[in-house]
Structures are given as structure tokens and as C-alpha cells.
Design an enzyme around this catalytic site. Structure first.
Site, mmCIF file in Angstrom:
data_model
loop_
_atom_site.group_PDB
_atom_site.id
_atom_site.type_symbol
_atom_site.label_atom_id
_atom_site.label_comp_id
_atom_site.label_asym_id
_atom_site.label_seq_id
_atom_site.Cartn_x
_atom_site.Cartn_y
_atom_site.Cartn_z
ATOM 1 C CG HIS A 39 -2.077 0.924 1.117
ATOM 2 N ND1 HIS A 39 -1.953 2.296 1.186
ATOM 3 C CD2 HIS A 39 -3.402 0.687 0.926
ATOM 4 C CE1 HIS A 39 -3.144 2.854 1.050
ATOM 5 N NE2 HIS A 39 -4.034 1.895 0.872
ATOM 6 N NE ARG B 75 -4.842 -0.036 -2.495
ATOM 7 C CZ ARG B 75 -5.645 -0.707 -1.675
ATOM 8 N NH1 ARG B 75 -5.364 -1.970 -1.376
ATOM 9 N NH2 ARG B 75 -6.717 -0.133 -1.154
#
Length: 411
Positions: free
Chosen positions: A231, A275
Site C-alpha cells: 500500500h 497501488r
């Protein structure tokens, strides 16, 4: 020895949703969780849930974004099921009590998320997982006569019979240490990933890969274990997740020189690229000496560009996290972040219905998987041909082919 039609290991969003569906179908159900269900790690899912619920959206567009975001490595049959059923599922969640945010006209409000071509993320401020988790647990209370909850029990192993079928589990009552055998016609693994194998990670201490290991021990094949998602925005201090909703609301990423560097890597999507692209871009900036912070070990997430009223409304938990864990008021100054491990994309290999091949009675479910279904999906090549119009001009279908890896610029 307790015996049930369906035994579910894990009481996060996947486990509770599976338990609710099985109970509504008339099955006797047991759900085993090593923590109280509302303490499951799904409580940390913050930003929202994707579904093509807008009149301007279509599940096929959602499916294409998902396929493209996976570098064409995703299982396109499973993606079709997930994206086509997502709108109905989100509306179902709202009807049973999830208080999704609404806009001024009374419709479901949707925010932008990385990799999406349109706004399609329904949310409850930045506590979406917590809100859904509590509602599902509340709904399970209505089925207390057919759903047995074994809270704070730890499964130690799966059981196979002489024919090779999974017929239950052995578990320990954490409070007393008592061991018990549970029999079941079907066993569903929904025990989460193995985030604690990494540092930093957004995952809670309970995410230790138990279910994956237990399935492997009885011969279940694993797949895609190298697929680890990072992330882009986790606190430098401890890996605590800063929701993607912050970038969805318009927050900027800045390097140590104050540059909005995503313009170099993904000029069309900027901070809302997928991401993997954003995480690699951040790490490239850090590795090349343009990081932020005292040791140039991070990147600045600048939420001050979002109107303060909107931040306090839609990102209120992140405001608290900034103050409590970083000593920063995110409405007044940027916060220091870096990429951190987030998802385990692989796990127990299953077919599109969630069943582990070669082990009758064993299923796996999770946020990246599907709840059990009872229809056969078309072959992948048929699916690709059916949705050929979704591909950009000049791009051919790549059904199962591994593309060249992209660099940090997503090329």
C-alpha cells in the site's frame, strides 16, 4: 463432538458474510474465530468498497479496470463474478443497515480509488470495514438458533478422512486450553493473510497465515504466494494504514523537494494510479535520495489541499491517527508515509466457486475471493472474447499470458 453442515474458520467480513449466506440457505453453521468477531482484521478496512452502482458506471468497466490493474494476471472468470455481483451486494449491505455515505441529492456518495476509471467506491467515512463488520455480526444474532459462534477459539489443524475429504478441524479454546474436534460437511477457510511475515505491514498481529499453513499441511495446493501487494500510504513510524480515501479526496504526494512527483510516473492518474505503480514510484524517489523526513526515509502525504470540512467529515479517523501516532494535525501539515505490505494476494488455490481442488469439502474465501456460488463460469477465452470491446484499441486479449513487468513509471 460438535457437528455442522458448514464450518467457517475466521469471522472477518468474508467469514461472517459466508456464515450469513449459509444460515439463510438453511444450513447449520459454526463460525470459529481466534478473536471476538468485531475485532477481526476487517475492522481496519477503511476507504470503502468498489461496485458499479452509479448510473454512469457499468460492471464491465469495473471488470476491465480490475483486469488491467492486475497486469492481466487476474483470474478473469472470478473478476467477472465479483464485478457483476458487487452492485447487488453493496445495496444488500445498505439494506441490512450499513450506513454508507450519501450525497446532497440522497444517492450513495462515491469516492475515487486507485486504478478506477470512474468514482465507484462506496464508503462510511474512513471506517467502512468496521461499519460492515458490526452490521454483519448484528445480522448473525438473528440466526442464533442455527449459527454457533466459537469466539476466541484457535484452529490448530484441518482433518481429512480416509477418502481425502476435509471433514472438520481441531481447535483450542484459548481461555481454558481445552481441545475440541469439530465435524463438518463443508469447511471454509476465511482466516486472513500472513502480513506479520513482513515489516512494515498494515496488518494486525492476528494475521499470521494460519489457514494457509493448515491447508498446505493436508495437501491443498497454494498459488500466487509471491504476489504481495504494498500500500502506498502507511505511517513511517509503525506501518499504520492511511486510507486510500485520502488520495481519493484529493490529497497530494510530495517528495523531500516538495515536488508532486507522480506527474513523472503516472501523469494521467497521478496519485490515483494503481497501488503497485504508486508504491514503486514512492520507493524510487526514496532510493534516489529525494525522500522526505529527517532521514529521507518517507514521502509526504499532503491532505491540507482537501477542504478542512471535508477532511473532518470523510477522514475523521485519519485525523485522529495523525495526532495519536505521528503528532501531526493532517488538516494543517503533511504527514510522513512510505509503502507498506498490505495484502497477501495468493493463498489456497481454488476454482471459481471457492473449492480447493483435490480436497472435497474444503473451501477458501476472503476479501480477494468470492463467496460460494452455484453456477458454472464460462472459459477464460470465451470471457475475453465476450468483453473484447472493453479493451483499448489495438490491445489484444491476453488470456493467462504473463505480460512484461512494468517499471516504476507503470510502463
Amino acid at each position: 463432538m460438535p457437528s455442522h453442515d458448514v464450518l467457517i474458520i475466521g469471522a472477518g467480513l468474508a467469514g461472517q458474510r459466508a456464515a450469513l449466506a449459509a444460515a439463510q440457505a438453511g444450513a447449520s453453521v459454526a463460525i470459529i474465530s481466534k478473536v471476538h468477531p468485531v475485532r477481526s482484521h476487517s475492522v481496519a478496512a477503511a476507504g470503502g468498497i468498489n461496485a458499479a452502482v452509479s448510473v454512469d458506471d457499468d460492471w464491465r468497466s469495473h471488470a476491465y479496470d480490475t483486469v488491467k490493474g492486475s497486469d492481466f494476471l487476474g483470474d478473469q472468470d472470478a473478476i467477472e463474478v465479483m464485478c457483476s455481483e458487487a452492485p447487488k451486494e453493496v445495496l444488500h449491505l445498505e439494506h441490512i443497515g450499513v450506513t454508507f455515505h450519501r450525497n446532497d441529492s440522497g444517492q450513495l456518495d462515491l469516492r475515487a480509488f486507485g486504478g478506477a476509471s470512474v468514482k465507484r467506491t462506496a464508503y462510511v467515512a474512513d471506517i467502512t470495514g468496521q461499519a460492515i463488520l458490526h452490521v454483519l455480526y448484528e445480522q448473525l444474532m438473528k440466526h442464533h438458533e442455527t449459527v454457533d459462534r466459537y469466539e476466541e477459539w484457535f484452529v490448530t489443524s484441518l482433518i481429512k478422512d480416509d477418502s481425502g475429504a476435509c471433514v472438520g478441524v481441531v481447535a483450542r479454546d484459548i481461555r481454558t486450553g481445552r481441545m475440541e474436534t469439530f465435524a463438518a460437511k463443508s469447511t471454509i477457510l476465511a482466516s486472513g493473510g500472513a502480513g506479520q511475515a513482513f515489516k512494515p505491514t498494515t496488518n494486525g498481529l492476528i494475521c499470521t497465515g494460519d489457514g494457509i499453513a493448515q491447508a498446505y499441511e493436508i495437501g491443498a495446493p497454494l498459488m500466487d504466494m509471491e504476489m504481495i501487494q504494498y500500500h502506498p500510504t502507511t505511517l513511517v513510524e509503525n506501518g499504520f494504514l492511511i486510507t486510500e480515501g485520502a488520495r481519493g479526496e484529493g490529497a497530494h504526494l510530495l517528495n523531500g523537494d516538495g515536488e508532486r512527483f507522480m506527474e513523472k510516473y503516472a501523469p494521467n492518474k497521478m496519485e490515483l494510479a494503481s497501488r503497485d505503480v504508486v508504491s514503486r514510484a514512492e520507493q524510487t524517489e526514496i532510493n534516489e535520495g529525494r525522500g522526505a523526513g529527517p532521514n529521507k526515509e518517507g514521502i509526504y502525504l499532503d491532505i491540507t489541499v482537501v477542504p478542512k470540512k471535508r477532511t473532518l467529515e470523510a477522514l475523521r479517523e485519519i485525523v485522529n491517527i495523525g495526532k495519536d501516532f505521528a503528532g501531526v494535525d493532517i488538516t494543517e501539515e503533511p504527514i510522513l508515509i512510505r509503502p507498506g505490505q498490505h495484502y497477501i494476494m495468493g493463498g489456497v488455490k481454488t476454482d471459481v466457486d471457492g473449492q480447493a481442488p483435490g480436497i472435497p469439502g474444503l473451501y477458501a474465501a476472503g476479501r480477494g475471493r468470492l463467496r460460494l456460488r452455484a453456477r458454472r463460469q464460462p472459459p477464460r477465452r470465451e470471457l475475453a472474447a465476450r468483453h473484447a470491446h472493453l479493451r483499448p484499441p489495438g490491445r489484444r486479449a491476453r488470456c493467462g499470458a504473463r505480460p512484461a513487468r512494468r517499471d516504476a513509471r507503470g510502463r
